[in-house]
Design a protein around this motif. Structure first.
Motif, PDB file in Angstrom:
ATOM      1  N   ARG A 115       0.821  -1.214   0.000  1.00  0.00           N
ATOM      2  CA  ARG A 115       0.000   0.000   0.000  1.00  0.00           C
ATOM      3  C   ARG A 115       0.854   1.262   0.000  1.00  0.00           C
ATOM      4  NH1 ARG A 115      -5.817  -1.310   2.371  1.00  0.00           N
ATOM      5  NH2 ARG A 115      -5.783  -3.572   2.171  1.00  0.00           N
ATOM      6  N   SER A 116       1.987   1.166  -0.638  1.00  0.00           N
ATOM      7  CA  SER A 116       2.860   2.334  -0.807  1.00  0.00           C
ATOM      8  C   SER A 116       3.043   2.580  -2.294  1.00  0.00           C
ATOM      9  CB  SER A 116       4.220   2.084  -0.154  1.00  0.00           C
ATOM     10  OG  SER A 116       4.919   1.061  -0.845  1.00  0.00           O
ATOM     11  N   TYR A 117       3.547   3.741  -2.636  1.00  0.00           N
ATOM     12  CA  TYR A 117       3.743   4.117  -4.038  1.00  0.00           C
ATOM     13  C   TYR A 117       4.664   3.124  -4.757  1.00  0.00           C
ATOM     14  CZ  TYR A 117       4.987   7.047  -8.082  1.00  0.00           C
ATOM     15  OH  TYR A 117       5.205   7.525  -9.355  1.00  0.00           O
ATOM     16  N   THR A 118       5.863   2.940  -4.223  1.00  0.00           N
ATOM     17  CA  THR A 118       6.818   2.049  -4.878  1.00  0.00           C
ATOM     18  C   THR A 118       6.360   0.590  -4.798  1.00  0.00           C
ATOM     19  OG1 THR A 118       8.118   1.974  -2.827  1.00  0.00           O
ATOM     20  CG2 THR A 118       8.785   3.565  -4.508  1.00  0.00           C
ATOM     21  N   GLY A 119       5.730   0.227  -3.671  1.00  0.00           N
ATOM     22  CA  GLY A 119       5.261  -1.146  -3.525  1.00  0.00           C
ATOM     23  C   GLY A 119       4.199  -1.489  -4.554  1.00  0.00           C
ATOM     24  N   LEU A 120       3.227  -0.609  -4.741  1.00  0.00           N
ATOM     25  CA  LEU A 120       2.167  -0.848  -5.723  1.00  0.00           C
ATOM     26  C   LEU A 120       2.711  -0.808  -7.152  1.00  0.00           C
ATOM     27  CD1 LEU A 120      -0.686   1.216  -4.071  1.00  0.00           C
ATOM     28  CD2 LEU A 120      -0.827  -1.213  -4.671  1.00  0.00           C
ATOM     29  N   ARG A 121       3.632   0.119  -7.406  1.00  0.00           N
ATOM     30  CA  ARG A 121       4.228   0.212  -8.740  1.00  0.00           C
ATOM     31  C   ARG A 121       4.908  -1.103  -9.113  1.00  0.00           C
ATOM     32  NH1 ARG A 121       9.396   3.564  -8.596  1.00  0.00           N
ATOM     33  NH2 ARG A 121      10.061   1.554  -7.741  1.00  0.00           N
ATOM     34  N   ASP A 122       5.719  -1.643  -8.206  1.00  0.00           N
ATOM     35  CA  ASP A 122       6.432  -2.891  -8.488  1.00  0.00           C
ATOM     36  C   ASP A 122       5.478  -4.080  -8.527  1.00  0.00           C
ATOM     37  OD1 ASP A 122       8.685  -1.316  -8.477  1.00  0.00           O
ATOM     38  OD2 ASP A 122       9.301  -1.889  -6.448  1.00  0.00           O
ATOM     39  N   PHE A 123       4.464  -4.073  -7.661  1.00  0.00           N
ATOM     40  CA  PHE A 123       3.500  -5.176  -7.601  1.00  0.00           C
ATOM     41  C   PHE A 123       2.722  -5.287  -8.920  1.00  0.00           C
ATOM     42  CE2 PHE A 123      -0.765  -6.783  -6.411  1.00  0.00           C
ATOM     43  CZ  PHE A 123      -0.405  -7.999  -5.848  1.00  0.00           C
ATOM     44  N   LEU A 124       2.302  -4.154  -9.469  1.00  0.00           N
ATOM     45  CA  LEU A 124       1.500  -4.175 -10.689  1.00  0.00           C
ATOM     46  C   LEU A 124       2.325  -4.507 -11.926  1.00  0.00           C
ATOM     47  CD1 LEU A 124      -0.799  -1.080 -10.075  1.00  0.00           C
ATOM     48  CD2 LEU A 124      -1.464  -3.481 -10.060  1.00  0.00           C
ATOM     49  N   THR A 125       3.623  -4.317 -11.847  1.00  0.00           N
ATOM     50  CA  THR A 125       4.482  -4.613 -12.998  1.00  0.00           C
ATOM     51  C   THR A 125       4.367  -6.061 -13.445  1.00  0.00           C
ATOM     52  OG1 THR A 125       6.062  -2.899 -12.362  1.00  0.00           O
ATOM     53  CG2 THR A 125       6.877  -4.622 -13.839  1.00  0.00           C
ATOM     54  N   GLY A 126       4.162  -6.968 -12.481  1.00  0.00           N
ATOM     55  CA  GLY A 126       4.088  -8.378 -12.843  1.00  0.00           C
ATOM     56  C   GLY A 126       2.821  -9.068 -12.392  1.00  0.00           C
TER      57      GLY A 126
END
Length: 270
Positions: A224-235
């Motif tokens: 639920r953080s900016y970088t966490g969601l960005r990386d999570f959605l990548t794959g």
């Protein structure tokens, strides 16, 4: 006495239908718009003394010729997208309409750990009514107009689809292609998906409806953080089209609030 309308101007060749053939290489652009959006386009077209089709072509022609700058058009597009946004995006956006690491205040509950994350399905919101395992009614969502929002009407509602209406063709196809024999009696909010709906981002072969109350799985351990969601959605693989990336995540609060984030919201270089 009722006045009889004239026949209008006669054709030069009455035996030949009026038909325009586009030049070679031209393509046809089709877009679904709301009744309010259609009226707005018509108003501008009337003032400009052109048809809506010519209005759109004039915009494209001005852009292609450089009479309308890229920056001018993008600015207006962003304003329009903000008006159209029905579910708030988790983060604020920058000048390029990409999200930045600045949470939106109305989405604070997501960052407090509240709400269940599910896959965002990019289709059309519909409602199916089932009785005894049979589909008896198909409705589509209608959202309040800008004027209605000013009057305090913020929630959308459902209206009936119409048999034979071009704008409802693929919604009805999705509904009829959905097996509801095991569904409980009642009204079920769904997302209509398929090859002819919203560009078919999941690359589905058939039209179908996904009921939010039965088939939309909750993801576990979603950051639920900016970088966490960005990386999570990548794959993140779609649960509905394995092998295709999911569009994004929608967080659902128990009180009905929702918030979303899409993979393409993040800067490409992020």
């Amino acid at each position: 006495m009722e006045e009889t309308r004239g026949r209008g101007r006669p054709r030069k060749d009455p035996e030949r239908l009026a038909r325009w053939t586009p030049p070679e290489g031209w393509s046809r652009l089709v877009a679904w718009i709301s009744p309010e959006e259609k009226k707005a386009l018509k108003r501008v077209a009337v003032d400009a003394e052109v048809s809506v089709a010519d209005l759109v072509r004039a915009l494209a022609g001005g852009l292609a010729a450089g009479a309308i700058t890229h920056e001018e058009l993008i600015g207006h597009v962003r304003k329009g997208l903000q008006v159209m946004e029905k579910i708030p995006t988790l983060f604020e956006r920058d000048g390029d309409f990409r999200v930045v690491d600045r949470p939106r205040p109305e989405c604070a509950w997501v960052f407090d750990g509240e709400g269940a994350p599910t896959e965002k399905l990019d289709g059309t919101n519909v409602r199916l009514t089932v009785r005894g395992g049979h589909l008896v009614r198909v409705e589509k969502r209608r959202n309040p107009t800008k004027l209605q929002k000013k009057q305090g009407i913020t929630d959308g509602w459902y209206v009936d689809t119409a048999e034979g209406a071009a704008e409802d063709k693929w919604i009805l196809a999705a509904a009829r292609n959905t097996d509801v024999t095991a569904w409980p009696d009642g009204e079920h909010s769904c997302e209509a998906l398929g090859p002819r709906i919203q560009g078919n981002p999941l690359e589905l072969d058939d039209h179908r409806c996904v009921p939010f109350n039965m088939e939309v799985p909750v993801y576990q351990d979603v950051p639920r953080s900016y970088t966490g969601l960005r990386d999570f959605l990548t794959g993140l693989d779609s649960r509905f089209a394995p092998g295709t990336l999911a569009e994004g995540i929608v967080f659902h609060h128990p009180d009905g609030r929702r918030a979303k984030i899409k993979r393409k919201d993040f800067p490409r270089s992020a």
